[in-house]
Scaffold this motif. Structure first.
Motif, PDB file in Angstrom:
ATOM      1  N   PHE A  73       0.834  -1.204   0.000  1.00 53.16           N
ATOM      2  CA  PHE A  73       0.000   0.000   0.000  1.00 53.16           C
ATOM      3  C   PHE A  73       0.872   1.260   0.000  1.00 53.16           C
ATOM      4  CE2 PHE A  73      -3.442  -2.774   0.698  1.00 53.16           C
ATOM      5  CZ  PHE A  73      -4.627  -2.067   0.592  1.00 53.16           C
ATOM      6  N   GLY A  74       2.021   1.196   0.685  1.00 56.82           N
ATOM      7  CA  GLY A  74       2.912   2.353   0.719  1.00 56.82           C
ATOM      8  C   GLY A  74       3.468   2.697  -0.649  1.00 56.82           C
ATOM      9  N   VAL A  75       3.933   1.693  -1.372  1.00 57.48           N
ATOM     10  CA  VAL A  75       4.510   1.958  -2.685  1.00 57.48           C
ATOM     11  C   VAL A  75       3.421   2.305  -3.696  1.00 57.48           C
ATOM     12  CG1 VAL A  75       4.489  -0.403  -3.625  1.00 57.48           C
ATOM     13  CG2 VAL A  75       6.322   1.164  -4.272  1.00 57.48           C
ATOM     14  N   TYR A  95      -9.577   0.530  -4.281  1.00 57.46           N
ATOM     15  CA  TYR A  95      -9.117   0.626  -2.897  1.00 57.46           C
ATOM     16  C   TYR A  95      -9.872  -0.342  -1.986  1.00 57.46           C
ATOM     17  CZ  TYR A  95      -8.675   2.420   1.831  1.00 57.46           C
ATOM     18  OH  TYR A  95      -8.482   2.522   3.184  1.00 57.46           O
ATOM     19  N   LEU A  96     -11.194  -0.362  -2.091  1.00 56.82           N
ATOM     20  CA  LEU A  96     -11.993  -1.237  -1.235  1.00 56.82           C
ATOM     21  C   LEU A  96     -11.709  -2.707  -1.522  1.00 56.82           C
ATOM     22  CD1 LEU A  96     -15.435   0.641  -1.278  1.00 56.82           C
ATOM     23  CD2 LEU A  96     -13.817   0.485   0.620  1.00 56.82           C
ATOM     24  N   LEU A  97     -11.615  -3.066  -2.784  1.00 54.37           N
ATOM     25  CA  LEU A  97     -11.350  -4.459  -3.153  1.00 54.37           C
ATOM     26  C   LEU A  97      -9.987  -4.914  -2.656  1.00 54.37           C
ATOM     27  CD1 LEU A  97     -12.771  -4.496  -6.787  1.00 54.37           C
ATOM     28  CD2 LEU A  97     -13.676  -5.771  -4.835  1.00 54.37           C
ATOM     29  N   LEU A  98      -8.964  -4.058  -2.839  1.00 55.16           N
ATOM     30  CA  LEU A  98      -7.619  -4.429  -2.411  1.00 55.16           C
ATOM     31  C   LEU A  98      -7.534  -4.522  -0.887  1.00 55.16           C
ATOM     32  CD1 LEU A  98      -4.768  -5.063  -3.403  1.00 55.16           C
ATOM     33  CD2 LEU A  98      -4.201  -2.642  -3.133  1.00 55.16           C
ATOM     34  N   THR A 102      -6.661  -7.953   1.042  1.00 51.49           N
ATOM     35  CA  THR A 102      -5.510  -8.053   1.940  1.00 51.49           C
ATOM     36  C   THR A 102      -5.900  -8.668   3.278  1.00 51.49           C
ATOM     37  OG1 THR A 102      -4.524  -6.099   0.897  1.00 51.49           O
ATOM     38  CG2 THR A 102      -3.658  -6.748   3.047  1.00 51.49           C
ATOM     39  N   ILE A 103      -7.063  -8.274   3.781  1.00 50.45           N
ATOM     40  CA  ILE A 103      -7.531  -8.817   5.055  1.00 50.45           C
ATOM     41  C   ILE A 103      -7.934 -10.284   4.899  1.00 50.45           C
ATOM     42  CG2 ILE A 103      -9.312  -8.620   6.832  1.00 50.45           C
ATOM     43  CD1 ILE A 103      -9.373  -5.593   6.217  1.00 50.45           C
ATOM     44  N   ILE A 132      -9.622  -8.754  -9.227  1.00 49.23           N
ATOM     45  CA  ILE A 132     -10.422  -7.641  -9.751  1.00 49.23           C
ATOM     46  C   ILE A 132      -9.736  -6.308  -9.457  1.00 49.23           C
ATOM     47  CG2 ILE A 132     -12.658  -6.480  -9.651  1.00 49.23           C
ATOM     48  CD1 ILE A 132     -13.895  -9.113  -8.814  1.00 49.23           C
ATOM     49  N   ALA A 133      -9.178  -6.173  -8.249  1.00 47.23           N
ATOM     50  CA  ALA A 133      -8.494  -4.934  -7.870  1.00 47.23           C
ATOM     51  C   ALA A 133      -7.310  -4.662  -8.788  1.00 47.23           C
ATOM     52  CB  ALA A 133      -8.030  -5.016  -6.418  1.00 47.23           C
TER      53      ALA A 133
END
Length: 300
Positions: A73-75, A95-98, A102-103, A132-133
């Protein structure tokens, strides 16, 4: 120390908004979440010892949210800022999908130690959302290229293709965990785990940093710089293939590659050489001051 880092960065971002700021804040949150795995090691060792599934799960928890959360997420925050991507509906979907992916994909390393059909399907959902993300991310990048029509060198194009390929292989690798029976066996072959970390850290994250470095800062692309980048890419691909074939050999023939460590050492030299040449090129590309300070005593 991490708490102080997050506090000061968050304080600096207090009155700032935008897509890249949202990604950066999420990266900081994931970094804090990852520390739960580290903080839990003490109680786990005291109660259960270090030879239990709980100890391994805590380590995997930390690594997952470090690599797939904080680092990624940082990069991506830097990339989104570089591409000047706005908070559009398309970005919000990405953003929501990623974030949910991740969770959800933390379920796989937990599944290795505590097999459960719920964890298996939760990981499958996470992999699907991540796919999808990534497709939406490719779409966002394509719209940026179509709109701005940047002038890229051959090295920039190669780096761009390299990064996209690594992201694709990352999703493909995680997709293998959806094959029934294979998810249980993945952790038994440590070369696959090492190869995945290698892919994420050197391929995706370092590749994205290289991409932004080339397009934002390095306007002077010398021969030494190009040799450095291509040497790094060659070292990465070679070491990744060696790690992959080592795992395949163990899986099918239960024996490793002869002189594997020697080959891996030689291939790794190209990684170090690449970084050295890139750093050397940047140092010599820094413009010299237009004036010199005279520290001598002036005569009256």
């Amino acid at each position: 120390m991490q708490l102080f880092f997050v506090f000061w960065v968050w304080k600096d971002l207090k009155n700032k908004t935008g897509a890249s700021i949202l990604m950066l804040k999420s990266a900081l949150v994931f970094m804090l979440i990852s520390t739960i795995g580290v903080w839990s090691l003490g109680p786990i060792i005291a109660i259960y010892g270090n030879d239990t599934p709980y100890y391994d799960i805590a380590i995997q928890f930390f690594l997952h949210f470090q690599f797939n959360g904080w680092f990624l997420f940082g990069v991506l925050a830097l990339l989104i800022k570089e591409l000047n991507i706005k908070k559009s509906t398309l970005f919000k979907s990405f953003y929501l999908l990623l974030t949910f992916a991740t969770i959800a994909t933390i379920a796989l390393p937990i599944y290795w130690y505590q097999p459960s059909i719920v964890l298996f399907y939760l990981n499958g959902l996470g992999v699907f959302l991540q796919l999808i993300a990534v497709l939406i991310l490719f779409r966002l990048i394509y719209l940026h290229i179509k709109k701005s029509k940047p002038t890229w060198s051959s090295l920039s194009i190669f780096t761009y293709a390299f990064v996209l390929s690594c992201i694709g292989f990352k999703v493909l690798t995680q997709g293998l965990s959806l094959i029934p029976g294979l998810a249980e066996e993945l952790y038994q072959y440590h070369s696959l785990i090492i190869g995945f970390i290698h892919l994420v850290m050197l391929g995706v994250i370092t590749g994205l940093l290289f991409y932004m470095l080339l397009n934002s800062f390095l306007y002077h692309k010398s021969v030494v710089l190009k040799l450095g980048f291509y040497s790094f890419y060659f070292g990465f691909v070679t070491t990744e293939l060696l790690i992959l074939f080592q795992a395949i050999n163990y899986y099918f023939w239960e024996s490793g590659i002869e002189n594997y460590n020697t080959f891996l050492f030689v291939a790794s030299i190209f990684l170090s050489l690449g970084i050295f040449l890139i750093a050397l090129s940047i140092i010599f590309a820094i413009p010299k001051p237009q004036y010199e300070l005279d520290f001598s005593l002036s005569k009256k």
